[in-house]
Scaffold this motif. Structure first.
Motif, PDB file in Angstrom:
ATOM      1  N   ARG A 158       0.821  -1.208   0.000  1.00 49.29           N
ATOM      2  CA  ARG A 158       0.000   0.000   0.000  1.00 49.29           C
ATOM      3  C   ARG A 158       0.853   1.254   0.000  1.00 49.29           C
ATOM      4  NH1 ARG A 158      -4.492  -0.541   4.592  1.00 49.29           N
ATOM      5  NH2 ARG A 158      -5.102   1.441   3.591  1.00 49.29           N
ATOM      6  N   TRP A 189       2.132   1.833  -3.539  1.00 43.62           N
ATOM      7  CA  TRP A 189       1.104   2.394  -4.428  1.00 43.62           C
ATOM      8  C   TRP A 189       0.884   3.886  -4.141  1.00 43.62           C
ATOM      9  CZ3 TRP A 189      -0.598   1.036  -8.841  1.00 43.62           C
ATOM     10  CH2 TRP A 189      -0.662  -0.320  -9.216  1.00 43.62           C
ATOM     11  N   PHE A 190       0.920   4.281  -2.856  1.00 41.71           N
ATOM     12  CA  PHE A 190       0.743   5.691  -2.502  1.00 41.71           C
ATOM     13  C   PHE A 190       1.857   6.535  -3.106  1.00 41.71           C
ATOM     14  CE2 PHE A 190       1.728   9.226   0.399  1.00 41.71           C
ATOM     15  CZ  PHE A 190       0.527   9.923   0.338  1.00 41.71           C
ATOM     16  N   ILE A 225       3.609   5.857  -5.722  1.00 41.63           N
ATOM     17  CA  ILE A 225       3.429   5.894  -7.186  1.00 41.63           C
ATOM     18  C   ILE A 225       2.390   6.942  -7.565  1.00 41.63           C
ATOM     19  CG2 ILE A 225       2.593   4.575  -9.163  1.00 41.63           C
ATOM     20  CD1 ILE A 225       3.870   2.087  -7.894  1.00 41.63           C
ATOM     21  N   LYS A 226       1.291   6.988  -6.803  1.00 41.31           N
ATOM     22  CA  LYS A 226       0.240   7.980  -7.100  1.00 41.31           C
ATOM     23  C   LYS A 226       0.749   9.410  -6.910  1.00 41.31           C
ATOM     24  CE  LYS A 226      -3.556   4.894  -5.792  1.00 41.31           C
ATOM     25  NZ  LYS A 226      -4.618   4.621  -4.794  1.00 41.31           N
ATOM     26  N   VAL A 227       1.488   9.630  -5.809  1.00 36.87           N
ATOM     27  CA  VAL A 227       2.074  10.969  -5.572  1.00 36.87           C
ATOM     28  C   VAL A 227       3.013  11.347  -6.698  1.00 36.87           C
ATOM     29  CG1 VAL A 227       3.618  12.292  -4.050  1.00 36.87           C
ATOM     30  CG2 VAL A 227       1.800  10.872  -3.078  1.00 36.87           C
ATOM     31  N   ILE A 240       2.890  10.384  -9.768  1.00 33.04           N
ATOM     32  CA  ILE A 240       2.115  10.690 -10.974  1.00 33.04           C
ATOM     33  C   ILE A 240       1.551  12.099 -10.905  1.00 33.04           C
ATOM     34  CG2 ILE A 240       0.015  10.096 -12.240  1.00 33.04           C
ATOM     35  CD1 ILE A 240       0.555   7.163 -11.530  1.00 33.04           C
ATOM     36  N   VAL A 241       0.988  12.482  -9.713  1.00 34.08           N
ATOM     37  CA  VAL A 241       0.425  13.831  -9.545  1.00 34.08           C
ATOM     38  C   VAL A 241       1.510  14.899  -9.697  1.00 34.08           C
ATOM     39  CG1 VAL A 241      -0.686  15.392  -7.899  1.00 34.08           C
ATOM     40  CG2 VAL A 241      -1.488  13.046  -8.112  1.00 34.08           C
TER      41      VAL A 241
END
Length: 461
Positions: free
Chosen positions: A3, A6-7, A9-11, A13-14
């Motif tokens: 988890r 994944w967090f 990776i999302k940061v 991307i943003v």
């Protein structure tokens, strides 16, 4: 760990999108109804995202308000079911603990909370049984018959009540009806077999017995013994109907199934002798004697040899002694034949030998008879009879269910009606099935007859 990855990776991307927009500045112009709105492309994207987020939030709020009554109803039903199952569980625990009052209370509570009659009716019936209210229990069990999913449970409850009340006719009907719903249930097959046997429906009982053995309700060894008993009863039934061939066939099948079963060997020997087949009749007794020397076999052997001359009877009976030389019954059988033909020395020799092997009341009585017949010595006879009175009780056909004593073997106990319960043993408490001599009749069992109906029991001694 996953988890967190994944967090990140999302940061990333943003941040990447933000950097990409910062590196590519631009403007957005909106001209609508005389109004001109000009802003940077990045700000326009943020405003659009905020508007979309607000729209999604507003949609969920409106949907929640519209669905609120349904959600509350579902929650209320869920709570009722939870409370109902909790009451049902407490009721079942109370039944297991024998707490009739709590079981009845929980049954009413579960019935009010749950819309599942099958479960609550069963609990209510069990609670009524605990309180001794058989009428209410019967009503609940009967109501369960109207539903396919509870019909078998209802029949089981009614069957249990019928057995408890001693109503075997109704119990048999209920057991057969239950078998039509669950044909391979082990406990039901065992119960149905016992009821059919007690009712004298030998052919049906034999078929059910085979199913019970296959289902594991009855062991294979016990099943063979029970089937032999059923076959003997069928033999008696066939003889009463004048079917001598069928009577012999059933008896022979029983003897072949359990060679050491005394009633089967004695039965087949007498039927063979009645048909004039004396040699096979004698062989049947001799075959069983090697396995299980028994007074009933000796009686049957004497019946088979009845038409021979005295010396031949003694000579042939010696085969039993040869078959089991170290058994007291072999010497007693030979002594009895010798007594009958007045060979006093031979009789005394074998009675003394039997006395060395296994003293018994019957043996002391035979010695007393020998003293009277040979020497007319009443004093010696009384001395032997005194020893007989002090000796332990001789083995007899005793019911393992009620401990009643029968003068002859039978498939059913004449006192309690139990099937295949008579065993050859010394009773610990005597309940006689023999009518006293002062009454009008006494049970007799002739070689070609079968006693019909139970005897009148005496009080226990």
């Amino acid at each position: 760990m996953t988890r967190a990855l994944w967090f990140l990776i999302k940061v990333a991307i943003v941040v990447g999108i933000a950097v990409w927009l910062a590196d590519r500045p631009g403007t957005v112009n909106i001209n609508w109804q005389g109004y001109v709105v000009e802003t940077s492309f990045g700000v326009a994207v943020l405003i659009t995202a905020a508007v979309l987020a607000f729209a999604v939030f507003l949609y969920r709020v409106v949907r929640g308000i519209i669905r609120a009554p349904r959600t509350l109803g579902r929650y209320s039903r869920s709570r009722r079911r939870e409370r109902g199952y909790k009451a049902l569980t407490r009721g079942m625990v109370a039944v297991a603990a024998g707490d009739a009052a709590t079981a009845r209370k929980m049954a009413r509570k579960a019935d009010g909370l749950l819309n599942e009659p099958p479960l609550t009716m069963l609990l209510s019936a069990q609670a009524a049984q605990l309180q001794g209210d058989d009428r209410a229990a019967k009503e609940y069990f009967t109501a369960m018959l109207d539903r396919p999913e509870t019909a078998f449970l209802g029949l089981r409850g009614l069957l249990t009540q019928s057995l408890k009340a001693g109503d075997r006719v109704e119990a048999l009907q209920l057991a057969r009806r239950a078998q039509s719903l669950q044909p391979n249930t082990p406990w039901l097959l065992g119960t149905l077999y016992d009821l059919e046997a007690r009712s004298g429906d030998w052919a049906a009982a034999e078929g059910t017995l085979q199913q019970a053995v296959q289902a594991g309700a009855i062991s294979a060894d016990l099943g063979r013994r029970h089937r032999a008993t059923l076959l003997i009863e069928r033999s008696f039934e066939a003889e009463r109907r004048g079917r001598s061939d069928a009577a012999l066939s059933h008896a022979q099948a029983a003897h072949d199934l359990v060679p050491g079963f005394v009633p089967a060997a004695a039965r087949v020997a007498r039927l063979l002798a009645a048909a004039g087949k004396l040699r096979p009749a004698a062989k049947a007794v001799e075959r069983a004697w090697r396995i299980n020397p028994h007074p009933d076999l000796a009686d049957a052997y004497r019946d088979v040899l009845a038409n021979y001359d005295p010396l031949t009877r003694v000579k042939l009976t010696d085969k039993l002694r040869v078959a089991a030389p170290n058994n007291a019954e072999s010497h007693i059988a030979l002594a009895q034949v010798s007594l009958a033909v007045q060979l006093w020395g031979e009789a005394r020799t074998h009675l003394n030998k039997a006395l060395e092997l296994q003293p018994s009341r019957r043996l002391y009585r035979l010695l007393a008879e020998l003293e009277r017949e040979e020497r007319q010595d009443e004093e010696a006879a009384r001395a032997w009879l005194a020893q007989a009175a002090a000796a332990p009780a001789d083995p007899s056909w005793t019911c393992t269910a009620c401990n009643a004593v029968s003068p002859t073997w039978g498939g059913l106990c004449g006192h309690c009606g139990a099937f295949d319960s008579l065993e050859w043993k010394a009773p610990t408490m005597t309940v006689s099935l023999m009518a006293p001599e002062s009454t009008t009749t006494a049970i007799t069992h002739q070689p070609s007859e079968r006693p019909v109906g139970p005897a009148v029991p005496q009080s226990a001694t």
